[in-house]
Enzyme design. Structure first.
Site, PDB file in Angstrom:
ATOM      1  N   LYS A 106     -64.360 -31.456 104.294  1.00  0.00           N
ATOM      2  CA  LYS A 106     -63.684 -31.852 105.541  1.00  0.00           C
ATOM      3  C   LYS A 106     -64.388 -31.174 106.693  1.00  0.00           C
ATOM      4  O   LYS A 106     -64.978 -30.103 106.544  1.00  0.00           O
ATOM      5  CB  LYS A 106     -62.230 -31.391 105.507  1.00  0.00           C
ATOM      6  CG  LYS A 106     -61.341 -32.187 106.441  1.00  0.00           C
ATOM      7  CD  LYS A 106     -60.959 -33.498 105.779  1.00  0.00           C
ATOM      8  CE  LYS A 106     -59.922 -34.255 106.552  1.00  0.00           C
ATOM      9  NZ  LYS A 106     -59.329 -35.298 105.690  1.00  0.00           N
TER      10      LYS A 106
HETATM   11  N1  GLU Z   1     -59.811 -38.812 106.345  1.00  0.00           N
HETATM   12  C1  GLU Z   1     -59.364 -39.614 105.258  1.00  0.00           C
HETATM   13  C2  GLU Z   1     -58.592 -38.785 104.253  1.00  0.00           C
HETATM   14  O1  GLU Z   1     -58.085 -37.739 104.571  1.00  0.00           O
HETATM   15  C3  GLU Z   1     -60.497 -40.414 104.634  1.00  0.00           C
HETATM   16  C4  GLU Z   1     -61.601 -39.610 104.051  1.00  0.00           C
HETATM   17  C5  GLU Z   1     -62.808 -40.435 103.606  1.00  0.00           C
HETATM   18  O2  GLU Z   1     -62.743 -41.653 103.626  1.00  0.00           O
HETATM   19  O3  GLU Z   1     -63.805 -39.812 103.245  1.00  0.00           O
HETATM   20  O4  GLU Z   1     -58.400 -39.189 103.134  1.00  0.00           O
END
Ligand code: GLU
Length: 420
Positions: A106
């Site tokens: 993240k």
């Molecule tokens: N931000 C989204 C999540 O928390 C998508 C993450 C992604 O597609 O890599 O799942």
């Protein structure tokens, strides 16, 4: 005293409990208590007025045991290292629950993006990308949208990375605009996955979707799509909210009209929307409303001990990441209110991110019907797996999801062994 909520500590509690329940020794999973890699960057941006501002940015890679690290980037004034760490670990579990070949990561920048012009936002995004570039790549770490970032931001990330490489690399990021390798169905994927989750849950509980009363906290990309698709299935969306206000209509809100209103409102907010029978409510009223399903789709730590004690929904489906605190979760368990955890309920986004990346790697495009039906299959299989674990081991759905995920990650780690 207000409850102390360190999201990473909360994640560790669940990790330890799931590992013990599965019978793993600490040696077998200890490395998963630590993120593999953390990068903190100071991002200078030339502002429109000529001054220079420096923003703090992060990228945390929690695990690459099952494949490249994967996870979104969020822009928010409250972003800090512990939050990004927790979100990165949740991505590891999320990708493992739905069994796609990724680890978890993240990123985030501590910034209120509503205070930036479009030019400032682009310069911030490009500089941040260039500073985390050494650890990005289609085989290493693949960002995506999260809170306050969108397809355009992903387009800038793709371009910045590609400029450094000297050729177009669409697979470095997902959630891109269609024109630069984005996937059909990706913008709606998380909300669609939430809808499939509610449908599966209703089946298990013997509930009819027709007239099912639902409250949705957060009317952004996830909450608004989930509300719309569930309304199309016959559910009654009686309450919605966003940062600007909360709305309640006991007869069901006309979600299509709210979406039209929101599209034309200056900041894409629902404040000022009216229809017959509608009234405004507070955030707390929404969270403690007497409904069948409560869908928190905003930020972390919304359902704390106080809200959990007063919550009247029959079930909670976590569309946001980490919306329930550890204390809140304990109270909901004691009160026998089932919670479908975030790492299952909101996994639809990363599942279609995976489809986007596969299409990029193959230089190929699938149609939307194929994508939506593959997403449905993956979500149903994941739900089945978690539900069976929940029944067999007599644990909460959250614990069951952690157990399914952890087992897959630990097995992958064991097969690979520890280098050197
Ligand atoms: N931000 C989204 C999540 O928390 C998508 C993450 C992604 O597609 O890599 O799942």
């Amino acid at each position: 005293m207000a409850e102390k909520c360190n999201p990473y500590e909360n994640m560790l509690c669940n990790l330890d409990a799931a590992a013990q329940k599965l019978g793993y020794s600490l040696d077998e999973y200890i490395s998963l208590r630590y993120p593999e890699r953390e990068l903190i960057v100071s991002v200078p941006v030339k502002m429109d007025d000529g001054s220079v501002k420096v923003f703090k940015g992060y990228r945390v890679q929690h695990s690459s045991s099952r494949g490249p690290c994967k996870g979104g980037i969020r822009y928010h004034q409250d972003v800090d290292l512990d939050e990004v760490r927790a979100l990165a670990a949740w991505m590891t579990w999320k990708c493992a629950v739905v069994n796609i070949p990724y680890g978890g990561a993240k990123g985030g920048i501590q910034v209120d993006p509503t205070q930036l012009s479009l030019g400032e936002l682009e310069r911030l995004t490009r500089r941040y990308t260039s500073m985390i570039l050494p650890i990005l790549g289609p085989e290493k770490d693949i960002p995506a949208p999260d809170v306050n970032t969108n397809a355009q931001v992903m387009g800038w990330i793709m371009d910045t990375y590609s400029m450094f490489k000297g050729y177009a690399v669409p697979g470095v990021v997902t959630g891109k605009p269609l024109e630069v390798g984005g996937s059909l169905g990706r913008p709606e994927a998380t909300g669609r996955g939430v809808m499939f989750t509610v449908v599966e849950l209703a089946k298990r509980l013997g509930w009819d979707l027709k007239g099912l009363k639902i409250a949705v906290q957060g009317f952004g990309n996830v909450g608004s799509v989930a509300a719309k698709l569930l309304k199309d299935k016959g559910c009654k969306i009686v309450a919605i909210s966003d940062v600007s206000c909360g709305l309640y209509n006991p007869d069901g809100i006309d979600i299509d009209r709210v979406l039209e209103y929101k599209a034309d409102s200056p900041n894409c907010l629902i404040k000022g929307y009216t229809e017959e029978g509608i009234s405004t409510i507070t955030n707390k009223q929404l969270l403690t409303m007497d409904v069948d399903v409560l869908i928190p789709s905003a930020l972390e730590n919304q359902i704390d001990a106080e809200i959990a004690r007063e919550l009247k929904a029959k079930v909670v489906v976590e569309a946001a990441n980490g919306p329930t605190t550890t204390e809140g979760d304990k109270i909901l368990n004691e009160r026998n209110i089932p919670v479908v955890p975030d790492i299952l309920a909101n996994a639809g986004g990363v599942v279609v991110s995976y489809f986007e990346w596969v299409q990029n790697n193959q230089m190929f495009m699938w149609d939307e019907e194929k994508i939506n039906s593959m997403l449905e299959r993956v979500m149903i299989e994941a739900f089945d797996g978690v539900w069976s674990m929940h029944q067999r081991e007599k644990v909460t759905l959250r614990m069951a999801a952690y157990m399914v995920a952890l087992d897959r990650v630990i097995k992958a780690k064991k097969i690979r062994g520890i280098f050197p």
